[in-house]
Scaffold this motif. Structure first.
Motif, PDB file in Angstrom:
ATOM      1  N   ALA A 110       3.377   4.618  -4.634  1.00 58.81           N
ATOM      2  CA  ALA A 110       3.629   5.640  -3.684  1.00 58.81           C
ATOM      3  C   ALA A 110       2.838   6.665  -4.556  1.00 58.81           C
ATOM      4  N   PRO A 111       1.883   8.142  -4.176  1.00 58.57           N
ATOM      5  CA  PRO A 111       2.237   9.075  -5.179  1.00 58.57           C
ATOM      6  C   PRO A 111       2.812  10.055  -4.187  1.00 58.57           C
ATOM      7  N   SER A 112       4.377   9.861  -2.798  1.00 55.00           N
ATOM      8  CA  SER A 112       4.640  10.590  -2.290  1.00 55.00           C
ATOM      9  C   SER A 112       5.547   9.657  -1.715  1.00 55.00           C
ATOM     10  N   GLY A 113       6.642  10.150  -0.940  1.00 61.06           N
ATOM     11  CA  GLY A 113       7.222   9.312  -0.204  1.00 61.06           C
ATOM     12  C   GLY A 113       6.885   8.943   1.246  1.00 61.06           C
ATOM     13  N   LEU A 114       5.942   9.322   1.512  1.00 65.55           N
ATOM     14  CA  LEU A 114       5.317   9.606   2.530  1.00 65.55           C
ATOM     15  C   LEU A 114       3.778   8.572   2.533  1.00 65.55           C
ATOM     16  N   GLU A 115       3.206   8.388   1.550  1.00 64.84           N
ATOM     17  CA  GLU A 115       2.053   7.938   1.104  1.00 64.84           C
ATOM     18  C   GLU A 115       1.789   6.508   0.319  1.00 64.84           C
ATOM     19  N   THR A 116       1.622   5.618   0.228  1.00 62.17           N
ATOM     20  CA  THR A 116       0.880   4.348  -0.474  1.00 62.17           C
ATOM     21  C   THR A 116      -0.220   4.451  -0.512  1.00 62.17           C
ATOM     22  N   ARG A 117      -0.951   3.870  -1.872  1.00 62.06           N
ATOM     23  CA  ARG A 117      -2.311   3.347  -1.957  1.00 62.06           C
ATOM     24  C   ARG A 117      -1.918   2.248  -2.322  1.00 62.06           C
ATOM     25  N   ASP A 118      -3.169   1.512  -1.429  1.00 63.23           N
ATOM     26  CA  ASP A 118      -2.938   0.050  -2.064  1.00 63.23           C
ATOM     27  C   ASP A 118      -4.179  -0.156  -2.471  1.00 63.23           C
ATOM     28  N   ASN A 119      -4.632  -1.410  -3.642  1.00 64.31           N
ATOM     29  CA  ASN A 119      -5.702  -1.753  -4.521  1.00 64.31           C
ATOM     30  C   ASN A 119      -6.157  -1.015  -4.883  1.00 64.31           C
ATOM     31  N   LEU A 120      -5.615  -0.167  -5.778  1.00 67.62           N
ATOM     32  CA  LEU A 120      -6.517   1.571  -6.579  1.00 67.62           C
ATOM     33  C   LEU A 120      -6.872   0.582  -7.261  1.00 67.62           C
ATOM     34  N   PRO A 121      -7.766   0.796  -8.477  1.00 67.15           N
ATOM     35  CA  PRO A 121      -8.093   0.562  -9.650  1.00 67.15           C
ATOM     36  C   PRO A 121      -7.566   0.935 -10.649  1.00 67.15           C
ATOM     37  N   ARG A 122      -7.074   0.355 -11.353  1.00 66.65           N
ATOM     38  CA  ARG A 122      -6.980   0.803 -12.455  1.00 66.65           C
ATOM     39  C   ARG A 122      -7.615   0.552 -14.424  1.00 66.65           C
ATOM     40  N   MET A 123      -7.765   1.913 -14.181  1.00 68.69           N
ATOM     41  CA  MET A 123      -8.771   1.485 -15.440  1.00 68.69           C
ATOM     42  C   MET A 123      -8.286   1.804 -17.067  1.00 68.69           C
TER      43      MET A 123
END
Length: 196
Positions: free
Chosen positions: A36-49
């Motif tokens: 969650a980059p912010s309290g209003l947003e969730t990012r899913d399946n974000l690649p981790r390098m």
């Protein structure tokens, strides 16, 4: 402000963001995280390098640094992580530590020594053909029991007789007794017939 300027400004703001990891999928060719980059947003399946040769699975609650290419949130990746509760602290300049925070295990490349902390867990070296330990003065094993599945050979550069052969020689050897006397005499045996 023009629409172009506003879009450019927003993309610049979104280029680098921070978040907190909630889930990690480590099953694919690239690790993917949910955060969650912010309290209003969730990012899913974000690649981790991560760096080649170093694999890790950050625990839930780890901080993440997200780089969005060109400020595009649909084209981002996690490029750094940190777990505040378990991060080793107070390392001196030049020191490095590889650690598993929740397990309490670590490999500490300190200035002046190397410390492997297994924290009460087994340590396994597997698949090696030869394991060589070169120590300038001594090797100390502080353990109540040392087990060796195979044979033992000391002074291997000059000695060809193993501990197993030495036991067999000991069990088979005899001591000649000379000047046997009867009664209550006490005698001392001679040197063994087989010496090792």
């Amino acid at each position: 402000m023009s629409d172009y300027s506003e879009r450019h400004y927003l993309r610049t703001l979104l280029t680098i963001r921070r978040g907190r990891i909630s889930l990690v999928d480590d099953s694919g060719v690239i690790q993917r995280v949910q955060l969650a980059p912010s309290g209003l947003e969730t990012r899913d399946n974000l690649p981790r390098m991560s760096e080649y040769g170093l694999a890790s699975n950050p625990p839930g609650g780890s901080d993440a640094l997200i780089a969005n290419v060109g400020g595009d949130p649909s084209n981002g990746a996690v490029v750094g992580t940190n777990h505040q509760a378990t991060r080793p602290k107070n390392l001196a300049a030049g020191e490095t530590q590889v650690y598993n925070g929740p397990a309490g295990t670590s490999l500490y490349l300190a200035n002046g020594e190397i410390v492997l902390n297994a924290n009460g867990q087994p340590v396994n070296v597997s698949g090696a053909t030869i394991v060589t330990i070169t120590a300038a003065t001594e090797v100390v094993m502080d353990t109540p029991l040392l087990k060796v599945k195979g044979d033992i050979l000391d002074n291997y550069e000059t000695n060809a007789v193993t501990a197993k052969q030495q036991r067999a020689d000991y069990d088979a050897h005899g001591h000649p007794v000379v000047n046997v006397q009867g009664g209550s005499s006490t005698i001392t045996t001679g040197t063994p017939t087989v010496t090792e």
